[in-house]
Design an enzyme around this catalytic site. Sequence first.
Site, PDB file in Angstrom:
ATOM      1  N   SER A 115       0.828  -1.204   0.000  1.00 19.15           N
ATOM      2  CA  SER A 115       0.000   0.000   0.000  1.00 19.15           C
ATOM      3  C   SER A 115       0.864   1.256   0.000  1.00 19.15           C
ATOM      4  O   SER A 115       0.592   2.218  -0.728  1.00 19.15           O
ATOM      5  CB  SER A 115      -0.927   0.002   1.216  1.00 19.15           C
ATOM      6  OG  SER A 115      -1.709   1.181   1.251  1.00 19.15           O
ATOM      7  N   TRP A 169       2.335   1.625  -3.395  1.00 23.29           N
ATOM      8  CA  TRP A 169       1.301   2.052  -4.343  1.00 23.29           C
ATOM      9  C   TRP A 169       1.148   3.567  -4.309  1.00 23.29           C
ATOM     10  O   TRP A 169       0.944   4.200  -5.337  1.00 23.29           O
ATOM     11  CB  TRP A 169      -0.020   1.374  -4.017  1.00 23.29           C
ATOM     12  CG  TRP A 169      -1.155   1.752  -4.924  1.00 23.29           C
ATOM     13  CD1 TRP A 169      -1.509   1.148  -6.107  1.00 23.29           C
ATOM     14  CD2 TRP A 169      -2.103   2.812  -4.746  1.00 23.29           C
ATOM     15  NE1 TRP A 169      -2.605   1.762  -6.664  1.00 23.29           N
ATOM     16  CE2 TRP A 169      -2.989   2.793  -5.845  1.00 23.29           C
ATOM     17  CE3 TRP A 169      -2.288   3.782  -3.755  1.00 23.29           C
ATOM     18  CZ2 TRP A 169      -4.040   3.703  -5.978  1.00 23.29           C
ATOM     19  CZ3 TRP A 169      -3.334   4.691  -3.878  1.00 23.29           C
ATOM     20  CH2 TRP A 169      -4.197   4.638  -4.995  1.00 23.29           C
ATOM     21  N   HIS A 170       1.259   4.156  -3.116  1.00 25.00           N
ATOM     22  CA  HIS A 170       1.055   5.596  -2.978  1.00 25.00           C
ATOM     23  C   HIS A 170       2.189   6.418  -3.593  1.00 25.00           C
ATOM     24  O   HIS A 170       1.964   7.572  -3.994  1.00 25.00           O
ATOM     25  CB  HIS A 170       0.900   5.973  -1.503  1.00 25.00           C
ATOM     26  CG  HIS A 170      -0.472   5.711  -0.966  1.00 25.00           C
ATOM     27  ND1 HIS A 170      -0.864   4.486  -0.454  1.00 25.00           N
ATOM     28  CD2 HIS A 170      -1.565   6.507  -0.880  1.00 25.00           C
ATOM     29  CE1 HIS A 170      -2.124   4.557  -0.068  1.00 25.00           C
ATOM     30  NE2 HIS A 170      -2.578   5.767  -0.317  1.00 25.00           N
ATOM     31  N   GLY A 171       3.387   5.854  -3.685  1.00 29.18           N
ATOM     32  CA  GLY A 171       4.473   6.629  -4.284  1.00 29.18           C
ATOM     33  C   GLY A 171       5.774   5.860  -4.344  1.00 29.18           C
ATOM     34  O   GLY A 171       6.045   4.991  -3.504  1.00 29.18           O
TER      35      GLY A 171
END
Length: 354
Positions: free
Chosen positions: A322, A325-327
Amino acid sequence: MLFNSIDFAIFLPIVFVLYWFVTNRNLKLQNALIVAASLVFYGWWDWRFLSLILFSTLVDFNIGKRLKIEQNKGRRKVLLWTSIVVNLGLLGFFKYYNFFVDNFIAAFSLFGQQIQGNTLNIILPVGISFYTFQTLSFTIDVYRKNLEPTEDIIAFTAFVCFFPQLVAGPIERATNLLPQFYKKRTFEYDKAVDGMRQILWGLFKKVVIADNCAEYANLIFNNYQDYNGSTLLLGAIFFSFQIYGDFSGYSDIAIGTSRLFGFNLMQNFATPYFSRDIAEFWRRWHISLSTWFRDYLYIPLGGSKGGTWMKVRNTFIIFLVSGFWHGANWTYISWGFLNSIFILPKTLSKKKQS
């Protein structure tokens, strides 16, 4: 095209009028209009990346059709992994290529080995993380036989490219959104008024709360060396309101806009800052993403059915993925790791209570 822009304020009424007063008697025309409007909406930012989203759409549409007729388990797995590799490969290249190259070079430098590596001037396509997961949900659900694949390429393209939630979610499941493109939609005044209220509430969150809090948060953190601890804490509070107002405001606008066109999207935020613990917080924050990871990663890994070690392992995997996924940055991975630590006592206490 941003929701809080003059462009969108002109774009939305035009599409609304065409949708309900020109194409309203023909479902295929309505869906085709949504596709056209979505491509204009996405291409407004950079038309060159339209090829990416259309390519992903065609790949998963055709794989879905093949999965419908293919009964051999081995070949079905090949089709599934083709979709996963193609979609995540595109996401990985555009979002993570430079990250891996830089860290590969840095890793060798630690051992005194200097190697040459070239990073690329890659522009990250807006919304690619969102529509990649959305179209993957279709392939996975068809593979699991939880969803019947569609033969309607226009409806499927409209599902993947649906402009209200294309660039910032909610990440819709094919099982929820895709069937809505098959049904005739009639204008409902109460539903439209409800949608307008949610759009206005989302704009208030974004423009009034998030944008104003961002000014103070940026002022403090851009000059953090000049401030004491209490001021930095105040900056963190401003940032908390900023990120919630920004993200949930966009989700509200997306959900409200969808209602104007007769669609229902899932709730994405449920007052997360009123949660009693961090586990509940993540059940209320970015719900479409957290449930996506739960259903397509956490549960396939074994979920909470195994022993303590499996629960801990799966929790760490979910939060690390996660964060990534965000950066494409170690700060996001560290963020995921810290959240895994924070939620660990809750995970272990469940084991003791059972």
